[in-house]
Enzyme design. Structure first.
Site, short mmCIF file in Angstrom:
data_model
loop_
_atom_site.label_atom_id
_atom_site.label_comp_id
_atom_site.label_asym_id
_atom_site.label_seq_id
_atom_site.Cartn_x
_atom_site.Cartn_y
_atom_site.Cartn_z
N GLN A 145 0.75 -0.96 0.07
CA GLN A 145 -0.09 -0.09 -0.06
C GLN A 145 0.67 1.06 0.05
O GLN A 145 0.48 2.32 -0.78
CB GLN A 145 -0.83 0.00 1.33
N VAL A 174 -5.26 6.80 -4.75
CA VAL A 174 -5.05 5.42 -4.11
C VAL A 174 -5.25 5.58 -2.70
O VAL A 174 -5.00 6.72 -1.97
CB VAL A 174 -3.53 5.47 -4.39
N SER A 180 -7.02 1.41 3.83
CA SER A 180 -7.63 0.22 2.86
C SER A 180 -8.16 -0.95 3.61
O SER A 180 -7.47 -1.51 4.41
CB SER A 180 -6.68 0.33 1.86
N GLU A 237 -18.49 0.17 -6.16
CA GLU A 237 -17.26 -0.95 -6.38
C GLU A 237 -18.08 -2.22 -6.63
O GLU A 237 -18.31 -2.98 -5.57
CB GLU A 237 -16.30 -0.82 -5.69
N HIS A 240 -15.93 -5.48 -5.20
CA HIS A 240 -15.32 -5.50 -3.95
C HIS A 240 -16.18 -5.92 -2.70
O HIS A 240 -17.32 -5.35 -2.41
CB HIS A 240 -14.91 -3.98 -3.37
ZN ZN Z 1 -11.11 -3.79 -3.16
#
Ligand code: ZN
Length: 286
Positions: A145, A174, A180, A237, A240
């Site tokens: 990351q 990002v 994340s 998304e 995800h």
């Molecule tokens: Zn993802």
């Protein structure tokens, strides 16, 4: 005289009539009272039935239910809090957090060992349904990351931006390290093998249609739904998936929530229960 007599007779007859009416009214009233008394007795008998003959949900007869209403929002046990942990731009993962990981596919992607079995079961069920889902991202390390983020900063600087501006701009492209979900090991990006594209068109694939319908059965949620971007801070998304455990996944699915909303509702419920425990008990609806 005759007319006076008959008037008297009439008066007597009228009186008799009145008396008759009174008797009838009194009779009806007595009847009603007896009926009401009998009904009241029956109602009392009903209330005195043992608890186990009255289902909890239909306990409308009793004015004071003995059991408190069950909490509506499922709360995971202390040892399972890892399942529902919130990771977003304001709720950062602690520095250096690394779960126990296992490899979940031939490409070498890794997932939290505690949830890997459910992920594998979901993938297998989709394949059994004749589909070809493919994991294209799962656990992402801090190093990875950080590298992704640093690269993005450099990329932004190369467009002529000074470092601080490039840094801020990179955050929008990002996910900043520690924010994340992929760093939790509980998130997987899954696409259709025949359509390996990460954009809105992914939702049209049979794989996504199946996953969106069934993921909760395996403890997963579509983490960033279409209509929740303002709350999650992340674009739609349709690839995800996030593990949250079976009970919470079902609740989120049935109520059309995102994870932030679940946590919000849970916090409100906790506050409510804390207030109720210090105040005289009230059984309100809803
Ligand atoms: Zn993802």
């Amino acid at each position: 005289m005759e007319t006076r007599k008959s008037r008297l007779e009439l008066q007597i007859e009228e009186k008799k009539e009145k008396q008759k009416k009174l008797f009838v009214i009194a009779g009806v009233l007595i009847g009603l009272i007896i009926c009401a008394a009998a009904f009241g007795y029956m109602a009392t008998q009903q209330n005195e039935k043992p608890d186990n003959t009255v289902s909890q949900q239909t306990g409308a007869n009793s004015t004071e239910p003995e059991l408190p209403p069950e909490p509506l929002i499922p709360e995971v046990a202390e040892e399972n809090l890892w399942m529902t942990r919130l990771v977003n731009s304001t709720s950062l993962l602690e520095d250096g957090y690394v779960p126990e990981l296992v490899v979940v596919n031939s490409a070498g992607y890794r997932f939290d060992a505690r949830a890997a079995e459910d992920l594998n079961a979901m993938m297998q069920a989709a394949r059994d349904a004749g589909l070809s889902p493919m994991i294209c991202s799962a656990y992402r390390s801090w190093e990875r990351q950080n590298t992704l983020f640093d690269k993005q900063v450099v990329k932004q600087q190369n467009t002529g931006l000074p470092y601080e501006e490039a840094y801020e701009k990179a955050k929008t492209v990002v996910t900043f390290p520690g924010t994340s979900e992929h760093q939790t090991g509980l998130a997987a990006d899954i696409v259709a093998s025949s359509h390996q594209v990460l954009d809105d068109s992914q939702e049209q694939t049979a794989e996504q249609q199946w996953l969106m319908e069934h993921c909760w059965e395996y403890g997963f949620i579509l983490r960033y739904p279409k209509d929740k971007s303002e709350i999650t801070g992340i674009i739609y998304e349709p690839w995800h998936y996030r593990y949250v455990g079976h009970e919470v996944a079902q609740y989120i699915h049935e109520n059309g929530l995102c994870l932030e909303e679940y946590h919000q509702q849970l916090a409100e419920q906790k506050a409510r229960l804390a207030t109720e425990s210090t105040e005289p008990r009230q059984y309100e609806q809803g």
